[in-house]
Enzyme design. Structure first.
Site, PDB file in Angstrom:
ATOM      1  N   GLU A 173     -58.904 -26.849 -94.281  1.00 41.23           N
ATOM      2  CA  GLU A 173     -59.828 -25.966 -94.086  1.00 41.23           C
ATOM      3  C   GLU A 173     -60.620 -25.415 -94.852  1.00 41.23           C
ATOM      4  O   GLU A 173     -61.000 -24.062 -95.701  1.00 41.23           O
ATOM      5  CB  GLU A 173     -58.839 -24.483 -93.615  1.00 41.23           C
ATOM      6  CG  GLU A 173     -58.199 -24.314 -92.277  1.00 41.23           C
ATOM      7  CD  GLU A 173     -57.876 -23.594 -91.643  1.00 41.23           C
ATOM      8  OE1 GLU A 173     -57.967 -22.306 -92.060  1.00 41.23           O
ATOM      9  OE2 GLU A 173     -57.051 -23.589 -90.724  1.00 41.23           O
ATOM     10  N   GLU A 292     -53.651 -28.361 -86.861  1.00 36.09           N
ATOM     11  CA  GLU A 292     -53.029 -27.275 -86.555  1.00 36.09           C
ATOM     12  C   GLU A 292     -53.097 -27.041 -85.169  1.00 36.09           C
ATOM     13  O   GLU A 292     -54.919 -26.951 -84.511  1.00 36.09           O
ATOM     14  CB  GLU A 292     -53.608 -26.907 -87.477  1.00 36.09           C
ATOM     15  CG  GLU A 292     -52.907 -26.591 -88.909  1.00 36.09           C
ATOM     16  CD  GLU A 292     -53.165 -25.787 -89.889  1.00 36.09           C
ATOM     17  OE1 GLU A 292     -53.300 -24.362 -89.817  1.00 36.09           O
ATOM     18  OE2 GLU A 292     -53.275 -25.594 -91.314  1.00 36.09           O
TER      19      GLU A 292
END
Ligand code: AHR
Length: 505
Positions: A173, A292
Site C-alpha cells: 500500500e 488483501e
C-alpha cells in the site's frame, strides 16, 4: 420465491483457476502471530511453539499461499531482527501498530510454519523505511543455496536448505500516507524497478508483485498504478491491489451489492494494465495479486493519541463476523473467480485473530468464524476452470449501485475429477430463490453434494461458547432431470453445488 437462471458452456471459459487464488495473510499485528500462529506453552503447541489447533484449522481452510510479515508492518520492519538465536533478537518499537515487537517469530519460523501446514510462503519486502539493499539481502538469505554471506548465515541459523520462496511483494500500500515511507508514484516506481532487477538477479526464478492501489476509492487511483507500472512493467509479474468491504451506516441490501464495486475495481485495474501494456507495445499481460481482501467493519480501533508501547501482542481489530458477512465474503470469492484469467493470487486477510476467519483464546481453544466457511468450501470444491457464467436474475435497487441481481454465482469445471461446481449466493433478505441451469452444454452430471450456509438470524456468529452456531449444512433440494439442474437457495445464503459426471466419460 425468486426464479433465476445461470447459463454456461464448457467451451466458454474465463481461464484456469490458479490455486493461489485461495491464499491468506498473517501479519505482525494484534494477536495474529503471537497467540495466534505461535504460542509456546499452549497445550497444542508443537516443538517450535506453533499452535497445532490453528495449523489444523488452516489446513482444513485450504489456504494455499500465505503472505507475511505485513501489511503496514513490513514498511518499517528490519527482517534481520527476526533471524538468528532468539535471545539475541532486538526488541524494537513497532511504530506502525504501537507496540514493542519482540522478534521472537521471524522469517525462518514463518517458512517452517508454512512448510508444516503445506502452504507456500509469500514474502513482502520493506519499500518504506528501506529499499533495494535489504530486499536483495533477504532474497539471498532465503533462496541462495550456500557459499555467500547471507546464505551461509541462514545455514548457521539452522536452515541448511534454502526456503525457495517463489513470490515476493515489493512494498505494501505504498500509495497511502498511512504507510511508513510513503512515496509518490514516480519515486516508488523507480525504487521498485531497481529492487526488482536486483532481486531477480539473485534468484531469477522468483515472481514479483508490485504495490498498486490500496483500494479503488483512493484519489490517486488509477494514475498511481499506471505510473508505477510504467517503471516496473518489464520487471514484475503482478500488480498488488486490496479491497475491504465495509458496512457501517448502510443497509444490508447495499452492503451485499458492494461486491459489484470490487468487480468494477478489477475491471478498471485490468484496463489500466492494458493501457500501460499498449504504451509499451508489450506482449506480456500483467496479472493481479489481490493480496488483501475481506469484510472489515465493526471494531474500528480509536487511534492511540499518546503511545505507551506495550509489548506485543495486544489484541486489536478482533471482529466477530456474522452470517451476513460470510455471504459477502462468498460474493467476493465469486468476484475473484470471475477474473481467474487475471487474478493469480488472492489473500483472504487476515487469517487469525485480527479481522480474521479463525479466532483463538490465549491458552484456550481456537474456533472458526462464520466467514471461514465460504472460503473453505470454495477452496475445497472451486478448483479447475472458471466458466463464463451468465446470470439471468430479477434485481433489486441498491441505493449506490442501482439494479443488483438477487442471484450471483459462477460455474467451475473440474475435468480432472469429473466434476462441476456451482458457487452461488442468494442476496435476497426476504425470499428463497429457485436456481435453474441447463447443464447440457457441459455434459451429463448428477448432484453429488449440496452445501448451504444460512441462518434464521442474519447477525448470527460463532463464539467460543457456541463455535458451531454458523456452519454449512448439507442440503438436498438440488436435482438434475433431463440435463436441467434446479436447486433452492435459501434467503441470504452461500451455496455450493457439487456435481459429478454421469455419462461415464
Ligand atoms: O490488514 C490490516 C491492514 O490493512 C494491513 O496492514 C494493510 O496493508 C491494510 O491497510
Amino acid at each position: 420465491m425468486i426464479q433465476a437462471r445461470m447459463k454456461f458452456d464448457r467451451d466458454f471459459r474465463i481461464g484456469d483457476i490458479d490455486n493461489r487464488i485461495y491464499g491468506s495473510f498473517v501479519e505482525h499485528l494484534g494477536r495474529q502471530i503471537y497467540e495466534g500462529v505461535y504460542e509456546p506453552g499452549h497445550p497444542s503447541a508443537d516443538d517450535m511453539g506453533f499452535r497445532t489447533d490453528v495449523m489444523d484449522l488452516t489446513r482444513e481452510l485450504g489456504a494455499t499461499i500465505i503472505r507475511y510479515p505485513g501489511g503496514n508492518f513490513v514498511s518499517a520492519y528490519n527482517w534481520e531482527d527476526g533471524v538468528g538465536p532468539v535471545k539475541d533478537r532486538p526488541r524494537r518499537l513497532d511504530a506502525v501498530w504501537g507496540v514493542v515487537e519482540t522478534n521472537e517469530f521471524g522469517t525462518n519460523e514463518f517458512c517452517e510454519w508454512t512448510r508444516r501446514i503445506g502452504a507456500e510462503p509469500m514474502m513482502a519486502v520493506n519499500m518504506g523505511t528501506r529499499g533495494l539493499d535489504a530486499a536483495r539481502n533477504i532474497v539471498e538469505y532465503c533462496n541462495h543455496p550456500s557459499g555467500s554471506y547471507w546464505s551461509d548465515l541462514r545455514i548457521a541459523h539452522g536452515y541448511k536448505d534454502p526456503h525457495k520462496i517463489k513470490v515476493w511483494c515489493l512494498g505494501n500500500e505504498m500509495d497511502g500516507h498511512h504507510q511508513m515511507g510513503y512515496k509518490p508514484a514516480d519515486q516508488f516506481g523507480g525504487v521498485a524497478r531497481e529492487s526488482a532487477k536486483l532481486m531477480k538477479l539473485i534468484d531469477p526464478t522468483i515472481e514479483l508483485t508490485v504495490s498498486g492501489s490500496s483500494y479503488g476509492g483512493m484519489p490517486t487511483f488509477p494514475d498511481w498504478d499506471a505510473t508505477v507500472l510504467d517503471y516496473t512493467y518489464d520487471h514484475v509479474d503482478m500488480l498488488s491491489i486490496h479491497t475491504y468491504l465495509q458496512k457501517p451506516g448502510s443497509a444490508s441490501e447495499d452492503f451485499l451489492a458492494r461486491s459489484i464495486t470490487m468487480d468494477n475495481f478489477i475491471n478498471s485495474v485490468v484496463s489500466t494494465c492494458e493501457f500501460v501494456r499498449a504504451r509499451k507495445r508489450s506482449p506480456k499481460p500483467m496479472y493481479l495479486a489481490f493480496d488483501e481482501w475481506n469484510v472489515w467493519w465493526r471494531e474500528q480501533e480509536p487511534e492511540q493519541k499518546v503511545r505507551t508501547y506495550p509489548t506485543a501482542p495486544q489484541a486489536c481489530l478482533e471482529e466477530v463476523y456474522s452470517v451476513e458477512d460470510a455471504v459477502v465474503v462468498g460474493l467476493m470469492i465469486i468476484t475473484l473467480l470471475k477474473h481467474a484469467d487475471r487474478v493469480k493470487i488472492a489473500c483472504f486477510s487476515e487469517l487469525v485473530n485480527t479481522i480474521a476467519c479463525i479466532t483463538t483464546r490465549t491458552g484456550g481453544p481456537a474456533w472458526r468464524q462464520a466467514t471461514y466457511w465460504p472460503f473453505m468450501l470454495a477452496s475445497k470444491y472451486g478448483r479447475g476452470t472458471a466458466l463464463n457464467t451468465l446470470i439471468d436474475s430479477p434485481t433489486y435497487e441498491s441505493s449506490e449501485l442501482g439494479p443488483t441481481p438477487f442471484l450471483e454465482g459462477i460455474a467451475i469445471l473440474d475435468d480432472e475429477n469429473d466434476a462441476l461446481t456451482i458457487l452461488a449466493v442468494n442476496r435476497s433478505l426476504e425470499d428463497d430463490l429457485t436456481l435453474e441451469c441447463d447443464l447440457r452444454g457441459v455434459g451429463e452430471y448428477q448432484v453429488d453434494e449440496q452445501w448451504v450456509l444460512a441462518h434464521d438470524d442474519f447477525a448470527a456468529s460463532n463464539t467460543e461458547a457456541n463455535p458451531d452456531n454458523v456452519r454449512p449444512r448439507k442440503a438436498s433440494t438440488a436435482s438434475v432431470i433431463d440435463g436441467k439442474l434446479t436447486a433452492t437457495l435459501p434467503k441470504l445464503s452461500w451455496n455450493v453445488l457439487r456435481m459429478k459426471r454421469a455419462d461415464g466419460r
